[in-house]
Design a protein around this motif. Structure first.
Motif, PDB file in Angstrom:
ATOM      1  N   GLU A 628       0.824  -1.206   0.000  1.00 45.54           N
ATOM      2  CA  GLU A 628       0.000   0.000   0.000  1.00 45.54           C
ATOM      3  C   GLU A 628       0.863   1.263   0.000  1.00 45.54           C
ATOM      4  O   GLU A 628       0.552   2.244  -0.676  1.00 45.54           O
ATOM      5  CB  GLU A 628      -0.906  -0.020   1.244  1.00 45.54           C
ATOM      6  N   LEU A 629       1.956   1.226   0.783  1.00 45.15           N
ATOM      7  CA  LEU A 629       2.830   2.405   0.892  1.00 45.15           C
ATOM      8  C   LEU A 629       3.906   2.441  -0.189  1.00 45.15           C
ATOM      9  O   LEU A 629       4.703   3.381  -0.263  1.00 45.15           O
ATOM     10  CB  LEU A 629       3.504   2.437   2.274  1.00 45.15           C
ATOM     11  N   ASN A 630       3.952   1.351  -0.985  1.00 47.70           N
ATOM     12  CA  ASN A 630       4.945   1.238  -2.066  1.00 47.70           C
ATOM     13  C   ASN A 630       6.392   1.326  -1.550  1.00 47.70           C
ATOM     14  O   ASN A 630       7.225   2.052  -2.078  1.00 47.70           O
ATOM     15  CB  ASN A 630       4.691   2.329  -3.115  1.00 47.70           C
ATOM     16  N   ILE A 631       6.630   0.607  -0.444  1.00 47.10           N
ATOM     17  CA  ILE A 631       8.008   0.492   0.072  1.00 47.10           C
ATOM     18  C   ILE A 631       8.302  -0.979   0.370  1.00 47.10           C
ATOM     19  O   ILE A 631       7.389  -1.805   0.397  1.00 47.10           O
ATOM     20  CB  ILE A 631       8.250   1.337   1.354  1.00 47.10           C
ATOM     21  N   GLY A 632       9.580  -1.302   0.608  1.00 42.15           N
ATOM     22  CA  GLY A 632       9.967  -2.683   0.890  1.00 42.15           C
ATOM     23  C   GLY A 632       9.516  -3.128   2.279  1.00 42.15           C
ATOM     24  O   GLY A 632       9.388  -2.307   3.196  1.00 42.15           O
ATOM     25  N   GLU A 633       9.332  -4.417   2.424  1.00 43.27           N
ATOM     26  CA  GLU A 633       8.893  -4.973   3.718  1.00 43.27           C
ATOM     27  C   GLU A 633       9.940  -4.760   4.810  1.00 43.27           C
ATOM     28  O   GLU A 633       9.608  -4.462   5.955  1.00 43.27           O
ATOM     29  CB  GLU A 633       8.579  -6.470   3.566  1.00 43.27           C
ATOM     30  N   MET A 634      11.209  -4.908   4.434  1.00 52.61           N
ATOM     31  CA  MET A 634      12.278  -4.725   5.428  1.00 52.61           C
ATOM     32  C   MET A 634      12.353  -3.272   5.890  1.00 52.61           C
ATOM     33  O   MET A 634      12.541  -2.999   7.077  1.00 52.61           O
ATOM     34  CB  MET A 634      13.638  -5.147   4.855  1.00 52.61           C
ATOM     35  N   THR A 635      12.183  -2.360   4.935  1.00 56.07           N
ATOM     36  CA  THR A 635      12.197  -0.932   5.285  1.00 56.07           C
ATOM     37  C   THR A 635      11.027  -0.616   6.212  1.00 56.07           C
ATOM     38  O   THR A 635      11.187   0.098   7.215  1.00 56.07           O
ATOM     39  CB  THR A 635      12.133  -0.068   4.004  1.00 56.07           C
ATOM     40  N   LEU A 636       9.845  -1.160   5.888  1.00 58.79           N
ATOM     41  CA  LEU A 636       8.666  -0.919   6.720  1.00 58.79           C
ATOM     42  C   LEU A 636       8.870  -1.486   8.131  1.00 58.79           C
ATOM     43  O   LEU A 636       8.522  -0.839   9.127  1.00 58.79           O
ATOM     44  CB  LEU A 636       7.418  -1.534   6.071  1.00 58.79           C
ATOM     45  N   THR A 637       9.454  -2.679   8.214  1.00 57.13           N
ATOM     46  CA  THR A 637       9.730  -3.293   9.532  1.00 57.13           C
ATOM     47  C   THR A 637      10.625  -2.376  10.363  1.00 57.13           C
ATOM     48  O   THR A 637      10.393  -2.165  11.555  1.00 57.13           O
ATOM     49  CB  THR A 637      10.400  -4.679   9.352  1.00 57.13           C
ATOM     50  N   ASP A 638      11.657  -1.804   9.714  1.00 57.81           N
ATOM     51  CA  ASP A 638      12.559  -0.870  10.420  1.00 57.81           C
ATOM     52  C   ASP A 638      11.823   0.396  10.866  1.00 57.81           C
ATOM     53  O   ASP A 638      12.044   0.902  11.968  1.00 57.81           O
ATOM     54  CB  ASP A 638      13.748  -0.488   9.518  1.00 57.81           C
ATOM     55  N   ILE A 639      10.953   0.903  10.007  1.00 55.99           N
ATOM     56  CA  ILE A 639      10.195   2.121  10.342  1.00 55.99           C
ATOM     57  C   ILE A 639       9.303   1.858  11.553  1.00 55.99           C
ATOM     58  O   ILE A 639       9.249   2.663  12.496  1.00 55.99           O
ATOM     59  CB  ILE A 639       9.366   2.605   9.124  1.00 55.99           C
ATOM     60  N   ILE A 640       8.607   0.708  11.549  1.00 56.85           N
ATOM     61  CA  ILE A 640       7.727   0.349  12.674  1.00 56.85           C
ATOM     62  C   ILE A 640       8.532   0.268  13.971  1.00 56.85           C
ATOM     63  O   ILE A 640       8.125   0.764  15.019  1.00 56.85           O
ATOM     64  CB  ILE A 640       6.999  -0.988  12.388  1.00 56.85           C
ATOM     65  N   GLU A 641       9.717  -0.336  13.871  1.00 55.87           N
ATOM     66  CA  GLU A 641      10.585  -0.477  15.060  1.00 55.87           C
ATOM     67  C   GLU A 641      11.001   0.895  15.583  1.00 55.87           C
ATOM     68  O   GLU A 641      10.996   1.148  16.790  1.00 55.87           O
ATOM     69  CB  GLU A 641      11.828  -1.298  14.680  1.00 55.87           C
ATOM     70  N   GLU A 642      11.357   1.805  14.674  1.00 57.31           N
ATOM     71  CA  GLU A 642      11.784   3.149  15.069  1.00 57.31           C
ATOM     72  C   GLU A 642      10.637   3.952  15.694  1.00 57.31           C
ATOM     73  O   GLU A 642      10.830   4.664  16.661  1.00 57.31           O
ATOM     74  CB  GLU A 642      12.365   3.906  13.863  1.00 57.31           C
ATOM     75  N   LEU A 643       9.425   3.831  15.124  1.00 61.40           N
ATOM     76  CA  LEU A 643       8.276   4.565  15.656  1.00 61.40           C
ATOM     77  C   LEU A 643       7.866   4.035  17.030  1.00 61.40           C
ATOM     78  O   LEU A 643       7.297   4.756  17.841  1.00 61.40           O
ATOM     79  CB  LEU A 643       7.083   4.472  14.689  1.00 61.40           C
ATOM     80  N   SER A 644       8.187   2.772  17.295  1.00 56.36           N
ATOM     81  CA  SER A 644       7.837   2.166  18.588  1.00 56.36           C
ATOM     82  C   SER A 644       8.735   2.669  19.706  1.00 56.36           C
ATOM     83  O   SER A 644       8.380   2.619  20.878  1.00 56.36           O
ATOM     84  CB  SER A 644       7.951   0.642  18.506  1.00 56.36           C
ATOM     85  N   LYS A 645       9.926   3.121  19.363  1.00 54.97           N
ATOM     86  CA  LYS A 645      10.876   3.566  20.396  1.00 54.97           C
ATOM     87  C   LYS A 645      11.653   4.792  19.917  1.00 54.97           C
ATOM     88  O   LYS A 645      12.881   4.756  19.783  1.00 54.97           O
ATOM     89  CB  LYS A 645      11.837   2.434  20.781  1.00 54.97           C
TER      90      LYS A 645
END
Length: 742
Positions: A628-645
């Motif tokens: 949906e966001l047109n980005i890679g899964e690994m990049t999204l996983t990193d973004i989620i991790e960063e937003l969590s902390k």
């Protein structure tokens, strides 16, 4: 012939394909990953940037694998270049054949290429070159062919030239063939050198040696005591010798305590060459056997010995550098002690213990020198002085350097803090490199009015507060957590350790508004000049408010910005995303993600909203959202991790230093005692653990686990807090044996 070679280069597997496939096989990764990474490296991207922000491209390769890949890429490119140079040189001599081309093409190491090139190199003057100049090559060929039945000395008469030479030439031994015997000897010298230059023989001899040879050591002087006594009468198969023993033997030899020899299966080697050369029983048989022996003893053996020793050393150095790098990384990533006022205590005897108190921001509050150790032993005076400082500056912790007089100082501190009005603990801190820093240009710039000796105490205190920020000021070699770091190839060590520091700094991230130039210079894409320009810009314009402002810094262009932006943090800036490792190129999808979940970036500052956001982030379907966001899964996983902390320091997960308020003496130890200690150093054969007595105890690799352990670093790392049992106490040598099988 050169055209033929160029045609061969255009075969299905090109030179680059070969490099890609070799690296993929060695590192156990896919050729596509290697190809994509090489493209990124060639475009000028740094390893930390590739590891963090190009995971989709590389398939998520770690910084360690990427560095190994980069090293192998350099080696293999140099290998291919050297192959081309050798082919060109042999071709120019008119001696290039299909067989030589094929042999060079399949070489996997530079040493193999040099072995093939050996006969075609321009030689210095040797017995063989002199014999060739005398025209004795045809006679050498007759002997090698072993067909002639005419007695060899009879045939050799026609090569005697003494009668035909001028009086001037007769005085020159290099031109005279005086007798048939001289002619035969010259021909045999040519054959001996040809045997020595034969790459097939060398390859097989090395193979035999690596399978069956042993390294033998003897004492240069058996009566002399040294650290190398275990090697005074020692031998080990070279295929089994571990790297730390290779380096110990090398050092013992260098210091003239040991004599070292490679013992080879000589008969087997001679038989192999004879079997290949000698064609039945002829008048030439014995002279060829003697020539094979001469070639082996005089020419082959010394150079094979050098190659084997060099190869063993190179492998041992590579292993030692890896151990050193791994230990240094753990030390650099040690957990910081934040929000505490620290007293740095740099122990000494005659010159006194240097004391520096720094507040929670690292600012110097007070400094002094006290003399609680020998020869002054002014315990009471020192106690009074330090208790006064503890009270005045509200000291929370004392960081004691682990060098000379450390344990005596520890005993003094443990006793002194019992009388303090505040709750004070102490920690033993590695002081390796503190003296190097104290006298450095950087330390002079930081503390121009402070005495060199006091700077060491400041560094020790700051190491407890933020190990990474302080240790980057020191030459990585001086950090001192490895084995034989002064014996290994210094250029390789420096390159490896610079990589380790870069990876550590970029893993943690750097506050662009407080970082020193030395810390900034290790950030991806930033060199020393840009680092100084950032600090200068900061001083002239105040704190940076957003990452885009970096583009106003002189010499920091778009390329450097792309490489460094994600690793630089801006706290209290315009954009709350900039306290995280989210790269500016991902701001748009990150904000879309937040909006999808009913939040915006400013909610990262609100504790309650952040808790709600964390819960929502856990339920995100990464596969669908990435599309949906047109980005890679690994990049999204990193973004989620960063937003969590947001803004969290990854070092908080590392083991915290052991806080002590009392001291143990060696005499207090009993076998069977279970203690908690800090791993100070990891080496090939075990780990040294600080349990609070004068010397670190050794946990041998055999005492690390009930399972088989191949490498101690698979079990422990520098800075780990471990439970250990005392299994051996040597009062005389002040050594303690420990076990982790508690």
């Amino acid at each position: 012939m050169m055209i033929q070679f160029l045609k061969k280069k255009n075969r299905k597997e090109t030179r680059m394909d070969k490099i890609i496939n070799t690296i993929a096989e060695e590192l156990n990764i896919k050729p596509k990953q290697v190809e994509a990474t090489i493209k990124l490296i060639d475009e000028g991207n740094t390893i930390p940037f590739i590891a963090r922000y190009r995971k989709e491209v590389t398939g998520g390769l770690s910084d360690e694998i990427l560095r190994d890949l980069g090293e192998r890429l350099n080696y293999l490119r140099n290998l291919e270049q050297r192959k081309e140079e050798v082919v060109k040189s042999i071709d120019e001599q008119g001696k290039l054949t299909d067989e030589i081309l094929q042999a060079i093409a399949i070489c996997k190491t530079l040493a193999e290429v040099e072995d093939i090139y050996r006969p075609y190199k321009q030689k210095k003057k040797t017995r063989a070159t002199v014999a060739k100049a005398k025209g004795l090559e045809p006679l050498a060929n007759i002997i090698i062919e072993q067909k002639e039945t005419t007695p060899i000395l009879e045939m050799a008469k026609e090569y005697v030239n003494i009668e035909t030479l001028s009086e001037e030439d007769k005085k020159n031994k290099d031109k005279v063939v005086a007798t048939p015997e001289d002619a035969v000897q010259g021909a045999l010298d040519i054959i001996a050198e040809d045997i020595s230059d034969n790459s097939k023989y060398r390859k097989q001899i090395k193979r035999i040696c690596y399978r069956e040879a042993t390294i033998q050591t003897k004492a240069a002087n058996p009566e002399e005591k040294s650290n190398y006594e275990m090697y005074y009468e020692y031998q080990e198969a070279i295929k089994y010798i571990p790297s730390h023993r290779t380096l110990a033997i090398n050092r013992g030899e260098k210091e003239d305590f040991l004599k070292v020899k490679i013992e080879k299966p000589e008969e087997k080697i001679l038989e192999y060459i004879e079997r290949d050369m000698i064609k039945g029983e002829t008048q030439f048989t014995q002279m060829l056997k003697d020539t094979v022996l001469d070639s082996f003893k005089r020419l082959i053996e010394p150079s094979i010995d050098r190659e084997i020793r060099s190869d063993l050393t190179e492998k041992a150095e590579d292993k030692a550098i890896k151990v050193f790098g791994k230990n240094s990384k753990q030390l650099l990533l040690g957990a910081p002690i934040k929000g505490k006022t620290v007293m740095g205590f740099d122990p000494a005897y005659r010159t006194g213990c240097k004391i520096a108190v720094i507040d929670e921001t690292g600012k110097l509050l007070d400094y002094t020198t006290v003399y609680p150790t020998e020869p002054q032993n002014d315990v009471e005076g020192a106690k009074k002085e330090l208790l006064k400082l503890i009270e005045k500056d509200k000291v929370d912790m004392i960081a004691i350097g682990n060098g000379t007089a450390s344990r005596e100082s520890e005993m003094f501190v443990a006793d002194m803090i019992k009388e303090a009005s505040r709750d004070v603990h102490y920690v033993i801190v590695s002081e390796a490199g503190a003296s190097v820093y104290s006298a450095s240009k950087l330390a002079t710039e930081e503390y121009p009015d402070i005495n060199v000796s006091i700077r060491g105490a400041i560094s020790i205190a700051r190491r407890l507060q933020d190990p990474l920020a302080e240790l980057v000021k020191i030459d990585p070699k001086a950090i001192g957590v490895g084995q034989y770091q002064h014996d290994v190839n210094q250029k390789k060590l420096q390159e490896s350790l610079t990589g380790v520091v870069e990876d550590s700094v970029n893993k943690v991230g750097v506050d662009v508004n407080t970082a020193t130039p030395s810390l900034l210079s290790y950030v991806s894409g930033i060199n020393n000049t840009i680092a100084k320009n950032i600090v200068k810009y900061r001083d002239e314009n105040g704190k940076l408010k957003n990452r885009k402002e970096l583009l106003k810094v002189p010499k920091l262009g778009k390329v450097a910005f792309e490489q460094c932006a994600g690793f630089l943090r801006i706290f209290d800036g315009d954009n709350p995303l900039e306290v995280t490792a989210v790269h500016p190129e991902s701001y748009e999808p990150t904000e879309k993600l937040l909006n999808q979940l009913g939040f915006d970036k400013n909610d990262l500052k609100d504790k309650e909203k952040l808790e709600e956001l964390r819960t929502k982030l856990k339920s995100v379907n990464v596969v669908e959202m990435a599309k949906e966001l047109n980005i890679g899964e690994m990049t999204l996983t990193d973004i989620i991790e960063e937003l969590s902390k947001p803004g969290r320091d990854p070092r908080e997960d590392m083991p915290k230093p052991i806080l002590r308020n009392d001291v143990l003496k060696l005499e207090d130890l009993r076998e069977g005692m279970v203690l908690t200690g800090t791993v100070r150093n990891v080496i090939d054969f075990g780990a040294f653990v600080d349990i609070g007595v004068k010397h670190d105890g050794l946990v041998h690799i055999s005492e690390m686990s009930d399972k088989f352990i191949k490498n101690p670093s698979d079990v422990v790392s520098v800075g780990d807090i471990v439970k250990v049992k005392v299994i051996k106490i040597d009062q005389e040598r002040q050594k303690v044996g420990l076990s982790m099988k508690v």
